[in-house]
Design a protein around this motif. Structure first.
Motif, short mmCIF file in Angstrom:
data_model
loop_
_atom_site.label_atom_id
_atom_site.label_comp_id
_atom_site.label_asym_id
_atom_site.label_seq_id
_atom_site.Cartn_x
_atom_site.Cartn_y
_atom_site.Cartn_z
N LEU B 419 -9.31 -7.95 0.64
CA LEU B 419 -8.32 -7.10 1.30
C LEU B 419 -7.13 -6.84 0.38
N GLY B 420 -6.73 -7.88 -0.37
CA GLY B 420 -5.62 -7.72 -1.30
C GLY B 420 -5.96 -6.72 -2.40
N VAL B 421 -7.17 -6.87 -2.98
CA VAL B 421 -7.59 -5.97 -4.06
C VAL B 421 -7.64 -4.53 -3.54
N ALA B 422 -8.20 -4.38 -2.33
CA ALA B 422 -8.31 -3.03 -1.75
C ALA B 422 -6.93 -2.44 -1.56
N PHE B 423 -5.99 -3.26 -1.12
CA PHE B 423 -4.63 -2.77 -0.89
C PHE B 423 -4.04 -2.25 -2.19
N ALA B 424 -4.14 -3.09 -3.22
CA ALA B 424 -3.55 -2.70 -4.51
C ALA B 424 -4.18 -1.41 -5.00
N ALA B 425 -5.51 -1.30 -4.88
CA ALA B 425 -6.20 -0.14 -5.43
C ALA B 425 -5.81 1.13 -4.69
N ILE B 426 -5.92 1.10 -3.37
CA ILE B 426 -5.69 2.34 -2.62
C ILE B 426 -4.22 2.71 -2.63
N PHE B 427 -3.35 1.73 -2.42
CA PHE B 427 -1.93 2.06 -2.36
C PHE B 427 -1.45 2.60 -3.70
N GLY B 428 -1.90 1.97 -4.78
CA GLY B 428 -1.50 2.41 -6.11
C GLY B 428 -1.94 3.83 -6.41
N LYS B 429 -3.04 4.26 -5.80
CA LYS B 429 -3.53 5.61 -6.10
C LYS B 429 -3.00 6.66 -5.15
N VAL B 430 -2.73 6.26 -3.92
CA VAL B 430 -2.26 7.23 -2.94
C VAL B 430 -0.80 7.58 -3.19
N GLN B 431 -0.04 6.58 -3.59
CA GLN B 431 1.41 6.77 -3.74
C GLN B 431 1.77 7.94 -4.67
#
Lengths: 220, 482
Positions: B419-431
């Protein structure tokens, strides 16, 4: 006729089915592949009809008739026309060479028999000894789909797998309920139709039916 | 009666749109037929809640609290997606990516796809369930290749071959199930009825059923997108038109998981919970972890959210695998919120890709500046899918995690890391896509954003407050499958 004789006859047809599966695995020419597929359908229909005759289950006659109509006549004819129009009578290329594939196939047969042994032990049907063969032909068709590089042989592999599944259904349980069999037949027919449409689209885009052209979508 | 309407509305829609799917009013007709389906599903839901489970047509159809909830969800998302597809497909036609013949195919197949999913949910006959599932593949395969680009053809071919082979394995599972049932119930059409199988589930032969479940899980699991059978999923999502990605992710995966859970209930009766539970937990956990690590490597926005779907399907499979009232409740809630959130995200992603003319994330920038609603929709939707409170995804993931800590502590670190990895990946790209400089153009038709915010509002509500009748409903369903 007496039960054991019929049982042996069904076993003979099962053996033919398996033999054809191996022949398909080793066959390089697409036209011959289609012919083999039609013969496999014929063997399947014959064994279904025999089971129908001995057990007196009318819906199995229907299923046998459907197999003849679809898998012996309609689909091979459609595939034939398709490759005529697409000019694709090439020799099939395989991923692994054919002797090696055959050896893997033999391994699969042994595996299938080991897997089916406890189940066919429990089956009350006189055709139960053929369950292992049905499973083996499913796995061999699966193998064929994996090692073939062109679209048409892959589809024939898929259809041969469907044959194996139907054979498993008749040998283990005297066939599925009619409504299910009809549904499955419909799906196979529509599926073949869509495959046909696909061939044209793929050809239009890539000028070839080689699946190797379609390896762009990969993870970097 | 309601049941007949639920099934006949999309079928009639399919026929009508096969004739008139290229006309100017076709997108509206599509939405209206979906609305009729949704209204019928709502009536059916009311009736089942009021009077309990019902069967119809010599028990060939069966509705209980578990599938009626999915029927309502399916009909709702199919309706909102039809609303979204109205401007979306018009813009695509305007950009010259579609001709009238393909629009007709699209509209007609959209309705047929809805029909096959509803049939799969409502059928009591395990064999017909299989047939409908294969029908769902067949009706979407030409939609994935709708643009006829080399990449979309490749994606559709992969989808077709992998799902057909997978589903053939499931057919073998059904044959084995019938084989076991025939021993107890005798031959004939009624031995494959789920309700009858459920009644005798403790008498079914365990060896046969365990083998059958393996085949069913592998077969239907291919359609759920469980790792390592997931290869078709990102391609099919990325290359098809966005409304199709939205319904594939939001609905088809749910329906496939439904089929797995239905089979699990039967197998558990014969074998106890451990066997099927362990298998599902294993597949689920593997999907969560693998998908999370693939997320960060994606460049295409739709591919990235497709991997996110694999991750969430993994969470649900894991939850149902754990079993028990709380985990099953969490699994059902997660099915609902994931399907609403993910389809909302695909709606915004679709419009964002149309504005910028690309699906490449590096080229999508500054959505908030050009179209605040699309930008905010994507930002809020991404936060919701990442499990931020106060959205509903947080609630269900929290329940899954606490149950896991309690019952299977070994699995918790894997889940948390993923869940942490997914958060970093998606948030970093969407922002950066949402903020930042932009040069995007205006769209020729106003984008459909009402569905996005309706979906997100429901997800927000489910995170803050689940209405009591919904809780009762989830509880009933959870008790049935727990």
């Amino acid at each position: 006729m007496d039960q054991t004789l019929i049982g042996q006859f069904v076993s003979l047809l099962a053996a033919i089915l398996l033999l054809i599966s191996f022949a398909m695995l080793s066959q390089r020419r697409v036209l011959t592949l289609i012919k083999l597929f039609a013969w496999q359908g014929a063997a399947l229909a014959a064994s279904t009809a025999i089971v129908a005759h001995t057990t007196g289950q009318p819906h199995l006659y229907f299923s046998a008739g459907l197999t003849v109509l679809l898998k012996v006549m309609l689909i091979p004819w459609a595939l034939h026309r398709l490759i005529d129009r697409l000019f694709v009578r090439w020799d099939v290329e395989t991923l692994i060479n054919i002797p090696a594939t055959m050896l893997i196939g033999i391994g699969l047969v042994i595996f299938a028999f080991a897997l089916a042994a406890p189940i066919s032990h429990m089956a009350g049907t006189f055709t139960r000894s053929t369950l292992g063969i049905a499973m083996a032909s499913i796995l061999i068709s699966f193998l064929m789909m994996i090692v073939r590089r062109k679209a048409v042989p892959q589809v024939i592999g898929f259809l041969a797998m469907e044959n194996g599944l139907f054979f498993a259904a008749t040998s283990a349980t005297y066939g599925m309920p009619l409504v299910v069999e009809l549904g499955v037949a419909l799906d196979v027919l529509v599926g073949t139709f869509i495959f046909g449409i696909f061939f044209f689209h793929i050809r239009e885009q890539f000028d070839s039916l080689d699946i190797r052209h379609m390896e762009k979508l990969k993870e970097e | 009666m309601e049941l007949a309407l639920v099934l006949s509305a999309p079928l009639i829609g399919c026929l009508l749109l096969a004739l008139a799917g290229h006309r100017r009013f076709a997108p509206e007709l599509n939405a209206v037929m979906s609305l009729v389906t949704f209204a019928a599903a709502a009536l059916l839901t009311v009736r089942v809640i009021a009077r309990g489970p019902l069967t119809a047509m010599q028990a060939q159809f069966f509705v209980d609290s578990f599938n009626v909830f999915l029927v309502a969800l399916t009909a709702f998302v199919a309706f909102t997606t039809a609303l979204f597809s109205r401007p979306y497909m018009r813009i695509e036609a305007h950009h010259g990516r579609l001709n009238p013949a393909r629009l007709r195919l699209y509209h007609s197949m959209y309705q047929l796809f809805t029909f096959t999913m509803l049939l799969c949910l409502l059928s009591n006959n395990v064999g017909i369930m299989w047939v409908a599932m294969e029908g769902a593949t067949l009706s979407t395969v030409l939609l994935v290749s709708l643009y006829r680009t080399p990449a979309s053809l490749e994606a559709a071919w992969k989808y077709f071959i992998l799902c057909s082979v997978g589903i053939a394995q499931a057919l073998f599972g059904v044959i084995l199930l019938y084989f076991a049932a025939e021993k107890v119930l005798g031959p004939g059409g009624t031995s494959l009825l789920w309700t009858r199988l459920f009644d005798v589930r403790t008498e079914l032969e365990p060896t046969v059923l365990s083998l059958s479940f393996v085949f069913l899980l592998v077969g239907f699991g291919t359609k759920v997108g469980l790792v390592p059978l997931h290869n078709w999923l990102p391609d099919a999502h990325a290359e098809g038109p966005t409304p199709v990605s939205a319904v594939l992710s939001g609905l088809l995966l749910n329906v496939a998981l439904y089929a797995v859970v239905r089979s699990k209930v039967l197998v558990d009766g014969a074998l106890g919970r451990n066997f099927s539970g362990a298998l599902m937990m294993g597949f689920g956990l593997l999907s969560v972890v693998v998908a999370a690590f693939f997320l960060s490597r994606q460049k295409d926005i739709k591919r990235m959210f497709a991997y996110s779907s694999i991750e969430h399907m993994g969470i649900m499979t894991f939850a149902f695998g754990m079993g028990g009232a709380v985990a099953a409740f969490a699994g059902l809630l997660h099915m609902t919120v994931h399907s609403l959130t993910k389809s909302a995200i695909f709606f915004t992603v679709g419009h964002a890709a149309q504005k910028t003319g690309t699906q490449n994330m590096a080229d999508i920038r500054g959505l908030i500046e050009t179209n605040p609603t699309v930008g905010w929709g994507l930002a809020v939707g991404s936060l919701a899918i990442l499990g931020m409170p106060p959205f509903g995804v947080f609630t269900s993931e929290f329940m899954v995690l606490t149950t896991a800590m309690h019952e299977h502590p070994w699995a918790t670190p894997f889940l948390l890391i993923a869940l942490g990895v997914a958060f970093a990946a998606i948030f970093g790209k969407v922002q950066p896509m949402v903020f930042g400089e932009t040069s995007a153009r205006r769209l020729p038709h106003p984008p459909a954003l009402v569905p996005v915010f309706v979906h997100l509002a429901i997800v927000l509500m489910l995170g803050l407050y689940i209405p009591p009748y919904l809780i009762a409903w989830y509880r009933q369903a959870a008790a049935l499958i727990g």
